[in-house]
Design an enzyme around this catalytic site. Structure first.
Site, PDB file in Angstrom:
ATOM      1  N   GLU A  92       0.897  -1.066  -0.176  1.00  0.00           N
ATOM      2  CA  GLU A  92      -0.269   0.125  -0.440  1.00  0.00           C
ATOM      3  C   GLU A  92       0.925   1.385  -0.192  1.00  0.00           C
ATOM      4  O   GLU A  92       1.951   1.427   0.649  1.00  0.00           O
ATOM      5  CB  GLU A  92      -0.568   0.089   1.252  1.00  0.00           C
ATOM      6  CG  GLU A  92      -2.131  -1.444   1.256  1.00  0.00           C
ATOM      7  CD  GLU A  92      -2.534  -1.366   2.477  1.00  0.00           C
ATOM      8  OE1 GLU A  92      -2.564  -0.654   2.727  1.00  0.00           O
ATOM      9  OE2 GLU A  92      -2.592  -1.963   2.901  1.00  0.00           O
ATOM     10  N   CYS A 105       3.265   8.250   1.225  1.00  0.00           N
ATOM     11  CA  CYS A 105       3.524   7.115   2.124  1.00  0.00           C
ATOM     12  C   CYS A 105       3.777   5.842   2.203  1.00  0.00           C
ATOM     13  O   CYS A 105       3.172   5.540   1.095  1.00  0.00           O
ATOM     14  CB  CYS A 105       2.377   7.171   3.051  1.00  0.00           C
ATOM     15  SG  CYS A 105       2.641   5.473   4.471  1.00  0.00           S
ATOM     16  N   CYS A 112       5.431  -7.822   6.791  1.00  0.00           N
ATOM     17  CA  CYS A 112       6.240  -7.605   8.046  1.00  0.00           C
ATOM     18  C   CYS A 112       7.186  -8.847   8.787  1.00  0.00           C
ATOM     19  O   CYS A 112       5.828  -9.037   9.251  1.00  0.00           O
ATOM     20  CB  CYS A 112       5.761  -6.409   9.024  1.00  0.00           C
ATOM     21  SG  CYS A 112       6.676  -5.539   9.970  1.00  0.00           S
ATOM     22  N   CYS A 116       4.133  -6.354  15.541  1.00  0.00           N
ATOM     23  CA  CYS A 116       3.718  -5.455  16.661  1.00  0.00           C
ATOM     24  C   CYS A 116       1.916  -5.574  16.032  1.00  0.00           C
ATOM     25  O   CYS A 116       1.234  -6.108  15.828  1.00  0.00           O
ATOM     26  CB  CYS A 116       3.622  -3.990  16.330  1.00  0.00           C
ATOM     27  SG  CYS A 116       5.148  -3.388  16.443  1.00  0.00           S
ATOM     28  N   CYS A 119      -0.540  -4.470  14.703  1.00  0.00           N
ATOM     29  CA  CYS A 119      -0.374  -3.651  13.516  1.00  0.00           C
ATOM     30  C   CYS A 119      -0.919  -4.707  13.065  1.00  0.00           C
ATOM     31  O   CYS A 119      -0.676  -5.745  12.486  1.00  0.00           O
ATOM     32  CB  CYS A 119       0.617  -3.118  13.583  1.00  0.00           C
ATOM     33  SG  CYS A 119       1.192  -3.200  11.716  1.00  0.00           S
ATOM     34  N   CYS A 336      -2.379   2.413   7.203  1.00  0.00           N
ATOM     35  CA  CYS A 336      -1.676   0.796   6.193  1.00  0.00           C
ATOM     36  C   CYS A 336      -1.775  -0.664   6.869  1.00  0.00           C
ATOM     37  O   CYS A 336      -2.101  -1.213   7.539  1.00  0.00           O
ATOM     38  CB  CYS A 336      -0.278   0.972   6.274  1.00  0.00           C
ATOM     39  SG  CYS A 336      -0.012   2.210   4.062  1.00  0.00           S
TER      40      CYS A 336
HETATM   41  N1  SAH Z   1       8.232  -0.305  11.032  1.00  0.00           N
HETATM   42  C1  SAH Z   1       7.944   0.959  10.619  1.00  0.00           C
HETATM   43  C2  SAH Z   1       6.427   1.664  10.319  1.00  0.00           C
HETATM   44  C3  SAH Z   1       5.628   1.059  10.437  1.00  0.00           C
HETATM   45  S1  SAH Z   1       3.614   2.619  10.134  1.00  0.00           S
HETATM   46  C4  SAH Z   1       7.511   1.479  12.682  1.00  0.00           C
HETATM   47  O1  SAH Z   1       6.955   0.479  12.978  1.00  0.00           O
HETATM   48  O2  SAH Z   1       7.812   2.466  12.212  1.00  0.00           O
HETATM   49  C5  SAH Z   1       4.271   3.298  11.125  1.00  0.00           C
HETATM   50  C6  SAH Z   1       3.284   3.711  12.216  1.00  0.00           C
HETATM   51  O3  SAH Z   1       1.698   3.170  12.900  1.00  0.00           O
HETATM   52  C7  SAH Z   1       4.202   3.628  13.642  1.00  0.00           C
HETATM   53  O4  SAH Z   1       4.253   3.691  14.253  1.00  0.00           O
HETATM   54  C8  SAH Z   1       3.059   2.086  13.747  1.00  0.00           C
HETATM   55  O5  SAH Z   1       3.700   1.477  15.096  1.00  0.00           O
HETATM   56  C9  SAH Z   1       2.117   2.530  14.197  1.00  0.00           C
HETATM   57  N2  SAH Z   1       0.489   1.570  13.129  1.00  0.00           N
HETATM   58  C10 SAH Z   1       0.742   0.174  12.956  1.00  0.00           C
HETATM   59  N3  SAH Z   1      -0.334  -0.577  13.519  1.00  0.00           N
HETATM   60  C11 SAH Z   1      -1.071   0.866  14.241  1.00  0.00           C
HETATM   61  C12 SAH Z   1      -2.203   1.103  13.988  1.00  0.00           C
HETATM   62  N4  SAH Z   1      -3.337  -0.135  13.889  1.00  0.00           N
HETATM   63  N5  SAH Z   1      -3.078   1.961  14.639  1.00  0.00           N
HETATM   64  C13 SAH Z   1      -2.671   3.058  14.817  1.00  0.00           C
HETATM   65  N6  SAH Z   1      -1.222   3.445  14.438  1.00  0.00           N
HETATM   66  C14 SAH Z   1      -0.574   2.101  14.524  1.00  0.00           C
END
Ligand code: SAH
Length: 352
Positions: A92, A105, A112, A116, A119, A336
């Protein structure tokens, strides 16, 4: 058989050298480079001789991502894309309009492996890394599709940039090329879940990008649960690396903090966060508060907006710059991971 060169991933100089290798004048390589940065297909490169275009079709790969699906927000014009790669993988990318300019973005991996808990991108693990050219391709394709200038990039899509380190660095070089998209490094953010050795390595690269660290908790037991990477690189080591990044680059580190109801969103959590940042970071830092975007497969939920405002006000009172991230594209669910997940799941159910 050696793989054919992937031309979108070339710098201007490499593109000129490549044209010469194919027996053309080097300015042909320059023309080719100019077209590629605009997302133009070989057939449309009308000022190149037909014979050169023919050679290109035979001798190289030109991997421009393909737009599989596109959602346009009726509220703020945010556009979310599902982009297909040459082998059928998809990721995406999002186009966002801000007062200071347009930002894209990008994703850097198909899936990944960071795990987390909240996510969507990590639910099915990682299929593969994207190449630098595939990351660049997302910006190029969006530039072409919108016809608008892209002034900034955030590496906040699917994947962990520092887990695909070499391609990320190469992408940063490519996207900031003066003769190319010319997106200033200062207008680029690299977001990481906290791969400490790679943060230290990035600090040495001499790239003026903003490091954005996904903190989400100020207590190791909470962060261990939300972000498995914390079991390897706990908060102290992460903040120490952030301080070193600032010392080395002079760039303010920004922290992402996603508010999750009952997990990390109380005023006590805000106080603990302020204490920890004050202790560990000497120099400016900024906290970006994000309201959790609930993911169907998990049980986490977002607090009310009023809670986020209280949290934000508390940090400010303690002298820590904080903002609540404006949610763009709320009608298209523009965060995303979920579009790809639906796509992968649909493909699976068709196969069954
Ligand atoms: N791998 C990178 C980029 C990830 S996406 C990282 O971890 O930073 C960018 C941000 O969105 C990160 O801070 C991630 O933790 C957050 N994120 C992921 N899923 C989410 C969700 N469901 N709601 C809000 N933020 C989220």
């Amino acid at each position: 058989m050696a793989e054919k060169p992937d031309i979108l991933g070339m710098t201007l100089e490499e593109s000129k050298a490549f044209a010469k290798d194919l027996g053309e004048a080097s300015f042909r390589g320059q023309q080719l480079y100019g077209w590629m940065q605009k997302g133009v297909f070989i057939d449309e490169m009308t000022n190149l001789p037909a014979s050169f275009r023919e050679k290109l079709r035979e001798e190289c790969t030109y991997r421009m991502p393909r737009i599989i699906q596109k959602q346009v927000s009726q509220i703020d014009g945010t556009i979310k894309y599902l982009m297909g790669m040459i082998d059928g993988e998809c990721v995406e990318s999002v186009f966002m309009r801000y007062a200071h300019g347009n930002t894209v973005c990008v994703s850097c991996q198909a899936g990944c492996r960071m795990g987390c808990a909240f996510c969507a991108s990590t639910l099915r693990g990682r299929s593969r890394d994207l190449t630098a050219s595939e990351i660049l391709g997302q910006v190029v394709v969006i530039g072409r599709d919108t016809g608008e200038r892209v002034g900034g990039v955030v590496m906040m899509g699917i994947g962990e940039p520092l887990d695909n380190y070499d391609n990320t660095i190469r992408f940063l070089h490519l996207v900031s090329q003066k003769e190319g998209l010319n997106i200033g490094l200062r207008h680029i953010s690299v977001s990481t879940c906290g791969l400490v050795p790679k943060i230290l390595q990035l600090a040495q690269e001499g790239l003026a990008v903003t490091l954005s660290v996904s903190l989400h908790a100020s207590d190791d037991s909470v962060r261990d649960r939300l972000m498995p990477i914390n079991r390897t690189y706990p908060i102290d080591s992460l903040l120490e690396a952030c301080q070193q990044y600032f010392d080395k680059t002079g760039r303010r580190v920004s922290f992402e903090y996603t508010l999750i109801s009952g997990e990390n969103d109380s005023i006590e959590h805000a106080a603990a966060l302020a204490d920890r940042l004050r202790q560990a970071i000497h120099g400016p830092c900024h906290v970006n508060l994000i309201l959790l975007n609930p993911v169907r497969e998990t049980s986490f939920s977002a607090p009310e907006r009023a809670r986020a405002k209280e949290f934000c006000a508390y940090l400010e009172k303690r002298g820590i710059g904080a903002t609540i991230r404006r949610k763009l594209g709320s009608d298209i669910d523009a965060s995303c991971g979920q579009l790809r997940l639906n796509h992968v799941e649909n493909a699976d159910s068709i196969k069954k």
